[in-house]
Design a protein around this motif. Structure first.
Motif, mmCIF file in Angstrom:
data_model
loop_
_atom_site.group_PDB
_atom_site.id
_atom_site.type_symbol
_atom_site.label_atom_id
_atom_site.label_comp_id
_atom_site.label_asym_id
_atom_site.label_seq_id
_atom_site.Cartn_x
_atom_site.Cartn_y
_atom_site.Cartn_z
ATOM 1 N N PRO A 135 -16.589 6.268 -74.074
ATOM 2 C CA PRO A 135 -18.028 6.024 -74.265
ATOM 3 C C PRO A 135 -18.801 5.913 -72.952
ATOM 4 C CG PRO A 135 -16.747 4.698 -75.807
ATOM 5 C CD PRO A 135 -15.755 5.347 -74.881
ATOM 6 N N ASN A 136 -18.201 5.305 -71.965
ATOM 7 C CA ASN A 136 -18.792 5.250 -70.622
ATOM 8 C C ASN A 136 -17.755 5.766 -69.636
ATOM 9 O OD1 ASN A 136 -20.411 4.705 -68.442
ATOM 10 N ND2 ASN A 136 -20.054 2.502 -68.445
ATOM 11 N N PRO A 137 -17.963 6.911 -68.992
ATOM 12 C CA PRO A 137 -19.231 7.599 -68.718
ATOM 13 C C PRO A 137 -19.622 8.704 -69.702
ATOM 14 C CG PRO A 137 -17.530 8.590 -67.398
ATOM 15 C CD PRO A 137 -16.846 7.510 -68.196
ATOM 16 N N GLN A 160 -23.768 23.888 -73.403
ATOM 17 C CA GLN A 160 -23.041 22.640 -73.652
ATOM 18 C C GLN A 160 -23.392 22.057 -75.030
ATOM 19 O OE1 GLN A 160 -24.507 20.453 -70.254
ATOM 20 N NE2 GLN A 160 -26.028 19.364 -71.476
ATOM 21 N N ARG A 161 -22.357 21.468 -75.693
ATOM 22 C CA ARG A 161 -22.545 20.792 -76.974
ATOM 23 C C ARG A 161 -21.735 19.504 -76.947
ATOM 24 N NH1 ARG A 161 -21.039 25.769 -77.577
ATOM 25 N NH2 ARG A 161 -19.004 25.327 -78.493
ATOM 26 N N PHE A 162 -22.251 18.466 -77.606
ATOM 27 C CA PHE A 162 -21.581 17.169 -77.581
ATOM 28 C C PHE A 162 -21.406 16.643 -79.005
ATOM 29 C CE2 PHE A 162 -23.714 17.539 -73.494
ATOM 30 C CZ PHE A 162 -22.706 17.172 -72.612
ATOM 31 N N GLU A 163 -20.343 15.868 -79.185
ATOM 32 C CA GLU A 163 -20.092 15.223 -80.475
ATOM 33 C C GLU A 163 -19.470 13.856 -80.208
ATOM 34 O OE1 GLU A 163 -17.380 15.832 -84.552
ATOM 35 O OE2 GLU A 163 -17.345 17.335 -82.935
ATOM 36 N N GLN A 164 -20.007 12.833 -80.882
ATOM 37 C CA GLN A 164 -19.405 11.507 -80.763
ATOM 38 C C GLN A 164 -18.358 11.361 -81.854
ATOM 39 O OE1 GLN A 164 -22.132 8.240 -80.485
ATOM 40 N NE2 GLN A 164 -20.573 6.968 -79.510
ATOM 41 N N LEU A 165 -17.106 11.129 -81.469
ATOM 42 C CA LEU A 165 -16.001 11.052 -82.424
ATOM 43 C C LEU A 165 -15.929 9.662 -83.054
ATOM 44 C CD1 LEU A 165 -13.308 13.019 -80.373
ATOM 45 C CD2 LEU A 165 -14.992 13.897 -82.018
ATOM 46 N N ALA A 166 -15.093 9.528 -84.094
ATOM 47 C CA ALA A 166 -15.002 8.275 -84.861
ATOM 48 C C ALA A 166 -14.587 7.094 -83.986
ATOM 49 C CB ALA A 166 -14.031 8.458 -86.026
ATOM 50 N N ASP A 167 -13.783 7.346 -82.938
ATOM 51 C CA ASP A 167 -13.325 6.253 -82.071
ATOM 52 C C ASP A 167 -14.332 5.926 -80.960
ATOM 53 O OD1 ASP A 167 -13.082 8.472 -80.499
ATOM 54 O OD2 ASP A 167 -10.958 8.200 -80.012
ATOM 55 N N GLY A 168 -15.513 6.574 -80.983
ATOM 56 C CA GLY A 168 -16.548 6.280 -79.990
ATOM 57 C C GLY A 168 -16.511 7.167 -78.767
#
Length: 351
Positions: free
Chosen positions: A270-272, A285-293
């Motif tokens: 999550p950070n960074p 570029q493409r981003f996805e936040q997964l279930a574990d953060g």
């Protein structure tokens, strides 16, 4: 005797013809047999200003040093339809050129007046960014990794910009000493047609099209010592398709380590991860936040030394998910670094 509406309309058309002070307007109205005091003229001007449709007319008021005011009705000019980035580049380039050339005080005054007009027409965001970029009162720049442009490189930069803007081909007369002394770094001696100027991570680089080889080359500014005009090539058409697409979508501008475009998938904590997600690194570029953060990043690009270096800067804050070839190249580079820093190898000169 004329009605107030008629007098207002008369003042309106007088001010559309030319600028007037209140004294000049008073004299002109007397000549037209309209008797008004100067105080009444001020009231009419206030009434006129409040009744104008600002999409069509504006009451301009200029105040001179002796506090004498001149009035004129103008039609607002249509806004120039330029993207914010182009406004920012134009305004900031004005500062760059003014700081690198000797201007007289009169020149500076004229330039500042022109710049103020341009800025007044620019979108608000670009005005703010330009202001921040033109003064160090509100922000600080680390200048980390930024090239130091001495007078020689500044002259070379301006000369290259001139040839780029006029679509002239050039030849490289002389390479910098660090390039000339290395036999394993290729030198291009054929005529080159300028394609693109890159200001990337504090450095200036240039992409050229070799007319003879039908191939694109990219050189950093400090690799070049001097250039020469070859000829005007306004009629030359650079091949479309893969040739230019490769420049536009590559991760930086260095040559690929292997042929082909790969889908790159990286995973960040999550950070960074949030820091990475909120910044521009690549056009697709493409981003996805997964279930574990954690944050997953995907993009398509060639694999070059700059991509390896960028991934390396995140150290153990990043995981290469795929492709396998990227994992392999990355591991080889890390192994080389360990051997070099244990004094078992000399640094590698890959140009």
């Amino acid at each position: 005797m004329k009605s107030p509406q008629e007098i207002l309309i008369k003042i309106y058309f007088l001010l559309k013809e030319q600028p007037y002070t209140v004294e000049e307007l008073h004299q002109r109205l007397i000549a037209l047999e309209i008797q008004l005091s100067k105080r009444s003229i001020y009231r009419y001007l206030d009434k006129l200003e409040s009744s104008l449709n600002y999409e069509n007319d504006t009451l301009e008021v200029e105040t001179e040093d002796n506090n004498k005011k001149t009035y004129l009705i103008t039609q607002p000019k249509k806004e120039l339809n330029l993207p914010i980035g182009e406004w920012i580049n134009f305004i900031n380039n004005n500062y760059i050129f003014q700081s690198n050339f000797s201007f007289t005080e009169t020149d500076k005054l004229i330039n500042n007046k022109i710049l103020e007009v341009i800025k007044s027409k620019a979108p608000l965001k670009s005005q703010i960014v330009s202001l921040l970029n033109s003064t160090n009162n509100y922000y600080d720049s680390t200048k980390f990794g930024e090239i130091i442009l001495n007078n020689h490189l500044k002259k070379l930069l301006y000369k290259l910009i001139y040839y780029f803007s006029n679509n002239c081909s050039i030849t490289i007369k002389k390479y910098s000493k660090s390039v000339a002394d290395q036999s394993n770094i290729p030198k291009i001696n054929s005529p080159l047609l300028p394609l693109k100027i890159w200001h990337h991570r504090g450095n200036y680089s240039f992409s050229f099209f070799s007319i003879e080889e039908s191939k694109v080359y990219t050189l950093e500014i400090d690799m070049i010592d001097s250039i020469a005009f070859h000829e005007d090539h306004a009629d030359i058409r650079v091949p479309e398709g893969d040739l230019l697409h490769k420049i536009e979508n590559n991760f930086g501008y260095h040559s690929p380590l292997i042929e082909g475009v790969n889908e790159i998938v990286l995973q960040f904590p999550p950070n960074p991860g949030e820091h990475v997600m909120n910044r521009f690194w690549n056009k697709n570029q493409r981003f996805e936040q997964l279930a574990d953060g954690t944050i997953q990043m995907q993009f398509e690009t060639e694999i070059n030394i700059e991509l390896i270096g960028w991934i390396s800067m995140w150290l153990d804050n990043v995981k290469i998910v795929r492709p396998e070839i990227l994992k392999k190249i990355f591991s080889e580079k890390l192994n080389n670094m360990v051997l070099i820093n244990n004094n078992k190898l000399s640094p590698i000169n890959n140009g």
